[in-house]
Write a protein that holds these residues in place. Structure first.
Motif, PDB file in Angstrom:
ATOM      1  N   SER A  32      48.034  43.207  63.523  1.00  0.00           N
ATOM      2  CA  SER A  32      47.520  42.132  64.366  1.00  0.00           C
ATOM      3  C   SER A  32      48.625  41.592  65.258  1.00  0.00           C
ATOM      4  CB  SER A  32      46.952  41.008  63.492  1.00  0.00           C
ATOM      5  OG  SER A  32      46.722  39.858  64.247  1.00  0.00           O
ATOM      6  N   SER A  33      48.222  40.960  66.384  1.00  0.00           N
ATOM      7  CA  SER A  33      49.197  40.393  67.314  1.00  0.00           C
ATOM      8  C   SER A  33      49.707  39.030  66.859  1.00  0.00           C
ATOM      9  CB  SER A  33      48.560  40.248  68.710  1.00  0.00           C
ATOM     10  OG  SER A  33      47.448  39.353  68.666  1.00  0.00           O
TER      11      SER A  33
ATOM     12  N   HIS B 147      40.458  32.541  63.157  1.00  0.00           N
ATOM     13  CA  HIS B 147      41.019  33.305  64.259  1.00  0.00           C
ATOM     14  C   HIS B 147      40.021  34.380  64.685  1.00  0.00           C
ATOM     15  CE1 HIS B 147      44.637  31.242  63.104  1.00  0.00           C
ATOM     16  NE2 HIS B 147      45.330  31.810  64.059  1.00  0.00           N
ATOM     17  N   LYS B 148      40.203  34.861  65.908  1.00  0.00           N
ATOM     18  CA  LYS B 148      39.323  35.891  66.462  1.00  0.00           C
ATOM     19  C   LYS B 148      40.165  37.114  66.792  1.00  0.00           C
ATOM     20  CE  LYS B 148      37.660  35.137  70.574  1.00  0.00           C
ATOM     21  NZ  LYS B 148      36.839  34.577  71.674  1.00  0.00           N
ATOM     22  N   VAL B 149      39.688  38.298  66.381  1.00  0.00           N
ATOM     23  CA  VAL B 149      40.436  39.537  66.604  1.00  0.00           C
ATOM     24  C   VAL B 149      39.568  40.527  67.359  1.00  0.00           C
ATOM     25  CG1 VAL B 149      39.756  40.435  64.341  1.00  0.00           C
ATOM     26  CG2 VAL B 149      41.761  41.396  65.500  1.00  0.00           C
ATOM     27  N   ASP B 150      40.170  41.199  68.323  1.00  0.00           N
ATOM     28  CA  ASP B 150      39.511  42.256  69.082  1.00  0.00           C
ATOM     29  C   ASP B 150      39.577  43.544  68.262  1.00  0.00           C
ATOM     30  OD1 ASP B 150      39.457  44.618  71.026  1.00  0.00           O
ATOM     31  OD2 ASP B 150      38.921  42.968  72.358  1.00  0.00           O
TER      32      ASP B 150
ATOM     33  N   PHE C 183      39.241  46.652  58.466  1.00  0.00           N
ATOM     34  CA  PHE C 183      40.082  45.474  58.648  1.00  0.00           C
ATOM     35  C   PHE C 183      40.390  44.878  57.283  1.00  0.00           C
ATOM     36  CE2 PHE C 183      38.398  46.173  62.778  1.00  0.00           C
ATOM     37  CZ  PHE C 183      39.382  45.722  63.657  1.00  0.00           C
TER      38      PHE C 183
ATOM     39  N   GLU D 127      34.267  41.797  68.545  1.00  0.00           N
ATOM     40  CA  GLU D 127      35.181  40.793  68.006  1.00  0.00           C
ATOM     41  C   GLU D 127      34.787  40.417  66.580  1.00  0.00           C
ATOM     42  OE1 GLU D 127      36.611  38.146  71.788  1.00  0.00           O
ATOM     43  OE2 GLU D 127      34.500  37.993  71.200  1.00  0.00           O
TER      44      GLU D 127
ATOM     45  N   CYS E 169      43.163  44.856  68.317  1.00  0.00           N
ATOM     46  CA  CYS E 169      43.700  44.010  67.238  1.00  0.00           C
ATOM     47  C   CYS E 169      44.453  42.793  67.769  1.00  0.00           C
ATOM     48  CB  CYS E 169      44.611  44.815  66.305  1.00  0.00           C
ATOM     49  SG  CYS E 169      43.678  45.793  65.117  1.00  0.00           S
TER      50      CYS E 169
ATOM     51  N   THR F 119      44.797  39.086  68.460  1.00  0.00           N
ATOM     52  CA  THR F 119      44.223  37.981  67.692  1.00  0.00           C
ATOM     53  C   THR F 119      44.559  36.656  68.353  1.00  0.00           C
ATOM     54  OG1 THR F 119      44.562  39.309  65.702  1.00  0.00           O
ATOM     55  CG2 THR F 119      44.052  36.983  65.382  1.00  0.00           C
ATOM     56  N   HIS F 120      43.566  35.752  68.361  1.00  0.00           N
ATOM     57  CA  HIS F 120      43.759  34.420  68.927  1.00  0.00           C
ATOM     58  C   HIS F 120      43.178  33.383  67.979  1.00  0.00           C
ATOM     59  CE1 HIS F 120      44.817  36.131  72.864  1.00  0.00           C
ATOM     60  NE2 HIS F 120      43.749  36.907  72.758  1.00  0.00           N
TER      61      HIS F 120
END
Length: 772
Positions: A240-241, A270-273, A219, A259, A277, A279-280
């Protein structure tokens, strides 16, 4: 930190999932700018700041300077990176090429290596899995091994300043420069670039790298292109989204197995899966609240083993986010904003029959409509009503649905019609033919089970009958502070001089003598089983069983109460009773007879509450009025639980001078915390040491007690004092016993340690000298 900006004052009631605690300059932090955060093997939190290293144990912050040839490295030009080795030792890398480690025995940082030529400085410091510290310069990279102190020098083949290094396996690394990222191999003291086409296309400024070994993804945090992942299996870039471009990515760290957290300068966390990928936003500043995330400029993220999230949040300092406990809602006044609490000095709080909240303040009365989320104020300095010269209101009561009576520092009462938003003033003495002396203030006002309204002031106790619009005066007591209903015939009356039981039919008072020094009563509450709870001003809380005339007294000396000033006692809910104090709130567990607290230690920013200012809400939550706004707590509030951490002995001194193992004439062969037998010379009979127990949830819950067998065989009173000092002890053998005791349950001993102390006789008191 606590000077929250203006925009934070709008619309105070918002729901949150986390609790927040803030550590700033006023709490002992040496500098607002923090470059890194680590936790050592003992549990101390370390902050690499602009002034050096700060160590935090939950209570205190201790400062350490990094010294190099008697010069202190405190500027951001020098301090750079903080790492913890496999053995738990802390390592600091300076931007001038110095390598420091923390020496626990001497409680200071020591330099172990320094670049011979550091004129150009170090652009990146890194510790790999083989215990090598990388000192990356413009032309070369020096590898210093912390185990064997070996030094290797390899050429910098990146053709630029190295910004980040991230290890993949024993010999492969990703290395980022200001304009790109490459996959490399370190073998036979040589660094070789392994070309990967998809990586060669990246020319952005790379600020952060994190390799997720389970998914085999790297990442990458950049400035121009935001966050993306490079998949080692497919050799593809996954975007990323969420667009985080034009934002500096400062840190990437794992939240859990699936995560990652992404820290930014300007957009919070922010948090990414890791698989998708997606992201929230996760932790971002909420400018509609007063006690949540207080900034989006995040430089460092650290997650400890208890899942607390430690954030370096410039310019605040350190913000601790804890997902285990629900947050409270801090309701405050916003200057110039009519859609806010009218004043921060809240003396009275009630919830009306519609579930809306009313606040009596030092500048009028505020109504908050929960459905519309709108505020309306009455009788403030900006309003103009009949006889509104005094704007301080200290008691509120809903006498009938939609009709509120308000009392304060006036002889009369105000009647507020909620539907019409109208205000009417009336004087109680006009409702009776009795020559009634007007009150100076109205402190207590309640509606009893029969619908009568009771009002107590400086001179009078009155009972209003709304059916015939009449009032009855009960002379005999004055300076009334609290009123509670005992049964259909009797009322409890609290005053500044003590407790009375009133027969409402005959008007006779019975004085109830309390076994305390201060009989000033702030609040009264009678539980369903008839037990009366009495909150005093200075003497803690008492329970009174009228059937057997029995008192039980709780105060700071015999329980975990944080203050002897008990301001509000709320009705029982889920087996506990909530009380507000001068220094936080406490939950009294009825079954166990124990107290659990929530104070500024747990992030309660507004911890000093006002007398008789609080209400239990229909949703199970409760609201308390404080000297700095009102605080609403959600239903099923969970108080932080205490997990004891082992006692630590430190700061050993002889004759008020620090002593370390290896010093000349030092009695210590190892650290004082690991010493079991302490042998002292006859002239070393004045000594001291410090006790501590690391805790970040409830640091004040541990109390210390000790005794020195052979000198004084009684235990000291358990307390927060953690300095043990003895002076001019006679020669002989002593046993120092130390206990860590629970403040909440003082019969509970967490730990007991024993230290044998032997003080030698001087030559002239030896057996042979005496015999001679």
């Amino acid at each position: 930190m606590k000077n929250i900006s203006f925009v934070l004052m709008f619309i105070p009631l918002i729901s949150f999932a986390q609790t927040y605690k803030y550590i700033g300059i006023e709490d002992g932090l040496s500098n607002r700018r923090i470059f890194d955060i680590q936790k050592d093997s003992k549990g101390y939190m370390w902050f690499l700041t602009n002034e050096g290293m700060d160590r935090y144990d939950g209570k205190e912050v201790r400062h350490y300077k990094l010294l190099d040839e008697s010069k202190s490295l405190t500027s951001s030009i020098y301090l750079g990176w903080l790492y913890k080795g496999d053995e738990g030792r802390l390592w600091v890398i300076s931007k001038k090429g110095g390598v420091f480690y923390y020496d626990e025995l001497y409680d200071r940082f020591k330099v172990v290596y320094k670049l011979s030529d550091a004129s150009e400085g170090v652009t990146c410091g890194y510790m790999d899995h083989s215990d090598n510290i990388w000192l990356c310069g413009k032309d070369s990279i020096v590898l210093y091994n912390i185990k064997d102190t070996g030094i290797r020098k390899v050429a910098n083949v990146m053709h630029g300043n190295v910004q980040m290094v991230e290890q993949v396996d024993s010999s492969h690394f990703f290395i980022a420069t200001e304009r790109g990222i490459r996959f490399t191999e370190l073998k036979n003291n040589a660094l070789r670039v392994i070309p990967i086409e998809s990586l060669c296309d990246i020319s952005s400024q790379v600020n952060e790298l994190y390799f997720h070994s389970a998914s085999q993804k790297l990442f990458v945090g950049t400035f121009e292109e935001g966050i993306f992942a490079f998949d080692m299996n497919t050799r593809q870039i996954v975007r990323s989204s969420i667009d985080l471009s034009d934002v500096n990515i400062t840190r990437i760290c794992p939240l859990n197995e699936k995560e990652l957290l992404i820290a930014t300068e300007g957009m919070g966390i922010h948090k990414v899966d890791v698989n998708t990928c997606v992201t929230h936003p996760y932790i971002t500043a909420d400018y509609e609240s007063n006690n949540t995330m207080n900034g989006n400029n995040i430089n460092v993220v650290y997650i400890d083993e208890e899942k607390r999230i430690w954030l370096a949040n410039y310019p605040t300092g350190v913000t601790i986010v804890d997902n285990r406990y629900k947050n409270y809602y801090w309701i405050k006044h916003s200057i110039g904003n009519q859609q806010s609490l009218v004043n921060d000095q809240v003396h009275s709080v009630i919830e009306d029959s519609d579930g809306d909240l009313w606040f009596g303040t030092s500048n009028g009365i505020s109504l908050y409509n929960r459905q519309t989320k709108k505020w309306h104020s009455f009788l403030s300095s900006t309003d103009h009503h009949l006889k509104d010269k005094n704007h301080i209101f200290i008691t509120l009561c809903e006498v009938s649905p939609g009709i509120i009576w308000a009392g304060g520092y006036t002889s009369g009462l105000y009647k507020i019609n909620k539907e019409s938003l109208s205000v009417e003033y009336f004087s109680p003495f006009l409702l009776t033919s009795i020559n009634m002396q007007p009150d100076k203030y109205i402190r207590g006002m309640i509606k009893d089970s029969q619908g009568y309204i009771w009002s107590g002031g400086f001179y009078n106790l009155k009972c209003f009958d709304l059916k015939d619009n009449s009032v009855r005066l009960y002379p005999g007591v004055s300076s009334i502070t609290a009123i509670a209903e005992k049964d259909s015939r009797h009322m409890w009356i609290g005053t500044v001089a003590g407790l009375y039981l009133l027969d409402r039919d005959s008007g006779d008072y019975q004085y109830i003598a309390m076994p305390v020094e201060s009989s000033y009563i702030n609040t009264l509450y009678q539980s369903a089983d008839g037990l009366l709870y009495i909150g005093t001003n200075g003497s803690g809380v008492l329970t009174y069983d009228h059937r057997n005339k029995n008192f039980v007294h709780y105060y700071t000396g015999n329980c975990a109460l944080v203050s002897n000033n008990i301001y509000t006692i709320l009705p029982e809910m889920d087996g506990c009773i909530i009380m507000s104090t001068e220094d936080g709130i406490t939950s009294f567990q009825i079954k166990d007879k124990t107290f659990h607290n929530r104070t500024s230690e747990q992030g309660l920013l507004s911890a000093c509450f006002n007398p008789s200012s609080g209400t239990l809400c229909r949703n199970g939550g409760f609201v308390l009025g404080s000297t700095d706004g009102a605080v609403e707590f959600p239903e099923k509030l969970r108080f932080p639980t205490y997990a004891y951490k082992k006692m630590i002995l430190s700061d050993f001194q002889i004759s008020y001078q620090p002593v370390y193992p290896g010093d000349e004439d030092s009695p210590l062969e190892k650290d004082i915390n690991e010493t079991q037998v302490l042998k002292l010379n006859y002239d070393q009979n004045t000594f001291s040491l410090v006790l501590s127990s690391i805790n970040y949830d409830y640091p004040s819950n541990v109390l210390f007690s000790w005794k020195l067998d052979g000198f004084y065989n009684e235990w000291s009173q358990p307390g927060t004092s953690n300095l043990i000092r003895y002076t001019s002890l006679d020669p002989g053998k002593y046993t120092l016993r130390i206990r860590a005791v629970s403040k909440e349950e003082q019969q509970l001993v967490f730990e007991e340690r024993v230290l044998t102390i032997m003080i030698a006789r001087p030559l002239w008191l030896s057996f042979w000298a005496i015999l001679g």
